[in-house]
Design an enzyme around this catalytic site. Sequence first.
Site, PDB file in Angstrom:
ATOM      1  CG  ASP A  67      -3.981  -4.259  -5.962  1.00  0.00           C
ATOM      2  OD1 ASP A  67      -3.774  -5.485  -5.932  1.00  0.00           O
ATOM      3  OD2 ASP A  67      -3.638  -3.500  -5.049  1.00  0.00           O
ATOM      4  CG  ASN A 136       1.299   5.019   1.304  1.00  0.00           C
ATOM      5  OD1 ASN A 136       0.639   3.986   1.433  1.00  0.00           O
ATOM      6  ND2 ASN A 136       1.531   5.554   0.122  1.00  0.00           N
ATOM      7  CD  GLU A 143      -0.079   4.614  -3.429  1.00  0.00           C
ATOM      8  OE1 GLU A 143      -0.123   4.651  -2.181  1.00  0.00           O
ATOM      9  OE2 GLU A 143       0.797   3.985  -4.052  1.00  0.00           O
TER      10      GLU A 143
HETATM   11  C1  GLP Z   1       0.814  -3.479  -2.311  1.00  0.00           C
HETATM   12  C2  GLP Z   1      -0.589  -4.015  -2.580  1.00  0.00           C
HETATM   13  C3  GLP Z   1      -1.470  -3.909  -1.377  1.00  0.00           C
HETATM   14  C4  GLP Z   1      -0.734  -4.444  -0.166  1.00  0.00           C
HETATM   15  C5  GLP Z   1       0.455  -3.583   0.109  1.00  0.00           C
HETATM   16  C6  GLP Z   1       1.261  -4.033   1.307  1.00  0.00           C
HETATM   17  O1  GLP Z   1       1.000  -2.161  -2.625  1.00  0.00           O
HETATM   18  N1  GLP Z   1      -1.217  -3.355  -3.684  1.00  0.00           N
HETATM   19  O2  GLP Z   1      -2.662  -4.621  -1.610  1.00  0.00           O
HETATM   20  O3  GLP Z   1      -1.585  -4.456   0.943  1.00  0.00           O
HETATM   21  O4  GLP Z   1       1.310  -3.636  -1.015  1.00  0.00           O
HETATM   22  O5  GLP Z   1       2.100  -5.056   0.923  1.00  0.00           O
HETATM   23  P1  GLP Z   1       2.935  -5.984   1.886  1.00  0.00           P
HETATM   24  O6  GLP Z   1       1.952  -6.927   2.450  1.00  0.00           O
HETATM   25  O7  GLP Z   1       3.924  -6.658   1.006  1.00  0.00           O
HETATM   26  O8  GLP Z   1       3.541  -5.110   2.898  1.00  0.00           O
END
Ligand code: GLP
Length: 255
Positions: A67, A136, A143
Amino acid sequence: MKILVARDYQHMSRLGACVVTAVLKGKPNLVLGLATGATPLGLYRELVKLYQEGRLDFSRVTTFNLDEYYGLSSSDPHSYHYYMEENFFRHINIRRENIHLPPGQPGDVAAACAAYEAAIAAAGGIDLQILGIGRNGHIGFNEPGAALNARTHLIDLAPETILANARFFASIDAVPRQAISMGMGSIMKARRILLLASGRDKAAAVAAALEGPVTTMVPASLLQLHPGVTVVLDRAAAEKLHSVVKGGGTWPACC
Ligand code: GLP
């Protein structure tokens, strides 16, 4: 689904690197799906170390990131382009033309999303997809919702995701409200999936994803339907799981 519970974040990162190493050794022209966020930083550090020690070669590897924030240029320090460059790509011998991320500022969003899917298909599909998990239950930026998009698409970020990701920005107002993300169908088509999660604040999402009902309201729960998933958690992230022997599991041979 294979679930490994590591001692801590560093151990989780090392186990994750073992999984990537094993798959890469088996297929030097690996097509690797990559994730961002705080979780895979340790994994990237381990992989860079293995490369620097001459134990890994990325010269034939192709990557596709999950993404990118919509509206950010690739040179913006908050973009995932920048993150990947800083934390991984500039430290390894990957060929520039083999690196792919969804564009943050596409002229034509639909065309850019279709082109991204076409590039994945042209590369032969993703062999191993690395994933983190949102609080979430989101993966990539898919989402929770009544229906999930199957393919790469523009998505409105959930308020809780904007809040969670505000830690990377100067203020919550600076967090982009949209992103371009691979869809659940794109992710589920990967031949193998490696999901990493660390910390107590992920425990509820992990339990819902791995032991709860398969529902679009917890996008990561769809992974229960995938035949090739390895999950590596640290103890805190595994805290709310019932079916897993903490500290158990079969470690990858290299660990
Ligand atoms: C973002 C990314 C995800 C990731 C998530 C969790 O929203 N788009 O790919 O897995 O955050 O992030 P973190 O690893 O910082 O908790």
